[in-house]
Design an enzyme around this catalytic site. Structure first.
Site, PDB file in Angstrom:
ATOM      1  N   LYS A   1     -32.296  -3.427  -9.163  1.00 50.67           N
ATOM      2  CA  LYS A   1     -31.668  -3.352  -7.841  1.00 50.67           C
ATOM      3  C   LYS A   1     -32.449  -4.150  -6.810  1.00 50.67           C
ATOM      4  CE  LYS A   1     -28.101  -0.761  -8.901  1.00 50.67           C
ATOM      5  NZ  LYS A   1     -26.730  -1.327  -8.851  1.00 50.67           N
TER       6      LYS A   1
ATOM      7  N   TYR B   1     -34.050   0.378 -13.438  1.00 56.07           N
ATOM      8  CA  TYR B   1     -33.008   0.489 -12.403  1.00 56.07           C
ATOM      9  C   TYR B   1     -33.535  -0.030 -11.069  1.00 56.07           C
ATOM     10  CZ  TYR B   1     -29.253   2.588  -9.635  1.00 56.07           C
ATOM     11  OH  TYR B   1     -28.191   2.780  -8.777  1.00 56.07           O
TER      12      TYR B   1
ATOM     13  N   VAL C   1     -23.969   8.678  -4.514  1.00 56.53           N
ATOM     14  CA  VAL C   1     -22.528   8.631  -4.271  1.00 56.53           C
ATOM     15  C   VAL C   1     -21.845   9.604  -5.233  1.00 56.53           C
ATOM     16  CG1 VAL C   1     -20.500   7.137  -4.068  1.00 56.53           C
ATOM     17  CG2 VAL C   1     -22.795   6.188  -3.695  1.00 56.53           C
TER      18      VAL C   1
ATOM     19  N   ASP D   1     -17.506  -7.070 -20.892  1.00 53.50           N
ATOM     20  CA  ASP D   1     -18.868  -6.613 -20.643  1.00 53.50           C
ATOM     21  C   ASP D   1     -19.564  -7.658 -19.775  1.00 53.50           C
ATOM     22  OD1 ASP D   1     -21.565  -5.872 -20.810  1.00 53.50           O
ATOM     23  OD2 ASP D   1     -21.449  -5.357 -22.942  1.00 53.50           O
ATOM     24  N   VAL D   2     -20.091  -7.242 -18.629  1.00 58.15           N
ATOM     25  CA  VAL D   2     -20.745  -8.217 -17.739  1.00 58.15           C
ATOM     26  C   VAL D   2     -21.973  -8.851 -18.388  1.00 58.15           C
ATOM     27  CG1 VAL D   2     -19.910  -7.188 -15.589  1.00 58.15           C
ATOM     28  CG2 VAL D   2     -22.094  -6.404 -16.567  1.00 58.15           C
TER      29      VAL D   2
ATOM     30  N   ASN E   1     -20.022  -5.004  -8.903  1.00 59.33           N
ATOM     31  CA  ASN E   1     -20.228  -3.562  -8.779  1.00 59.33           C
ATOM     32  C   ASN E   1     -20.702  -2.897 -10.065  1.00 59.33           C
ATOM     33  OD1 ASN E   1     -19.468  -0.675  -7.733  1.00 59.33           O
ATOM     34  ND2 ASN E   1     -18.218  -0.968  -9.570  1.00 59.33           N
TER      35      ASN E   1
END
Length: 272
Positions: free
Chosen positions: A175, A171, A204, A76-77, A103
């Site tokens: 970002k 979010y 995406v 887990d990052v 990513n």
């Protein structure tokens, strides 16, 4: 014929599927070996199914089919110690990366917002990126061969989009924060010939975007759906479009490109 990245090692987070898997495969096509990390588990505030260990195994299978080596580890990052252990184990097996793709990310946006969405998306999408650089940068410095980081931001890292839920606000804030990290790291790592850039995708075609929960969220507000339209006549781009940008940014062709925000967005930002 040798690829552009022959003999190099790449460290990729969020590698089990979507953009991360695409990056792993595309870099392997150019000759890189891969240290691939993913949480491979669900986070409670995320309304769509997240990746599994089977997904991570499929990434490994696709890289190995290209006759490249890959080391996979569930981590887990958000967990700095676990991420460091995963990185170190990958280095012991494959060598020191000179390519890092930060990513891993989540999009906890739904019609039933929870206050915890804010913290979770900041922890994964911003602190997770910070952790990814921190666990890898000293090894890259000591290796003495330079290198390149590509931090995945978003069009939401360049414009005030994403809605007004805790997850949507978090979010966009995360970002944007990734851009600040990139600019600072680009300066502090430059003396070591380590470059740092961000990429900024529009929507995406990946499981994070193409799922019932996200579509329901976007369709709930016609103004938001309209605001998400690209300039070029495509509703979404493909993961490989980001992977191709990463190949360029980490290659010798981009050897003096650092500190830039690169939209890969079908003209989304220019249209705003």
């Amino acid at each position: 014929m040798a690829g552009q990245l022959e003999g190099r090692v790449a460290f990729i987070t969020g590698a089990a599927r979507g953009q991360g898997r695409s990056h792993a495969v595309r870099l392997a096509q150019e000759g890189a070996d891969v240290i691939a990390i993913d949480i491979a588990a669900q986070i409670d505030t995320v309304p769509y199914p997240m990746a599994s260990e089977d997904d991570l195994a499929e990434t490994a299978k696709q890289v190995e089919a290209l006759d490249r080596r890959i080391f996979t580890r569930v981590a887990d990052v958000r967990d700095r110690e676990a991420l460091q252990a995963a990185f170190d184990a990958g280095v012991a097996e494959l060598g020191v990366p000179t390519i890092v793709s930060a990513n891993a990310g989540i999009a906890p946006m739904s019609l039933h917002p929870q206050a915890q969405e804010w913290q979770d998306v900041i922890d994964v999408n911003l602190t997770g990126v910070y952790n990814t650089v921190e666990v890898s940068k000293q090894a890259m410095i000591d290796h003495g061969q330079g290198g390149a980081y590509v931090l995945t931001s978003s069009t939401a890292g360049l414009a005030g989009i994403g809605g007004n839920t805790p997850g949507g606000l978090g979010y966009t804030a995360a970002k944007h924060g990734v851009v600040g990290l990139m600019r600072s790291y680009a300066n502090t790592l430059a003396e070591h010939s380590i470059r740092v850039n961000t990429i900024h995708p529009t929507g995406v075609d990946t499981p994070m975007v193409v799922n019932d929960a996200m579509q329901e969220f976007l369709q709930s507000d016609p103004a938001m759906s309209q605001a998400m339209a690209n300039a070029l006549p495509v509703p979404m781009i493909e993961a490989v479009d980001l992977s191709n940008a990463i190949v360029f940014l980490v290659s010798d062709a981009a050897r003096y490109i650092t500190g830039v925000t690169l939209p890969v967005d079908a003209g989304f930002i220019n249209k705003r």
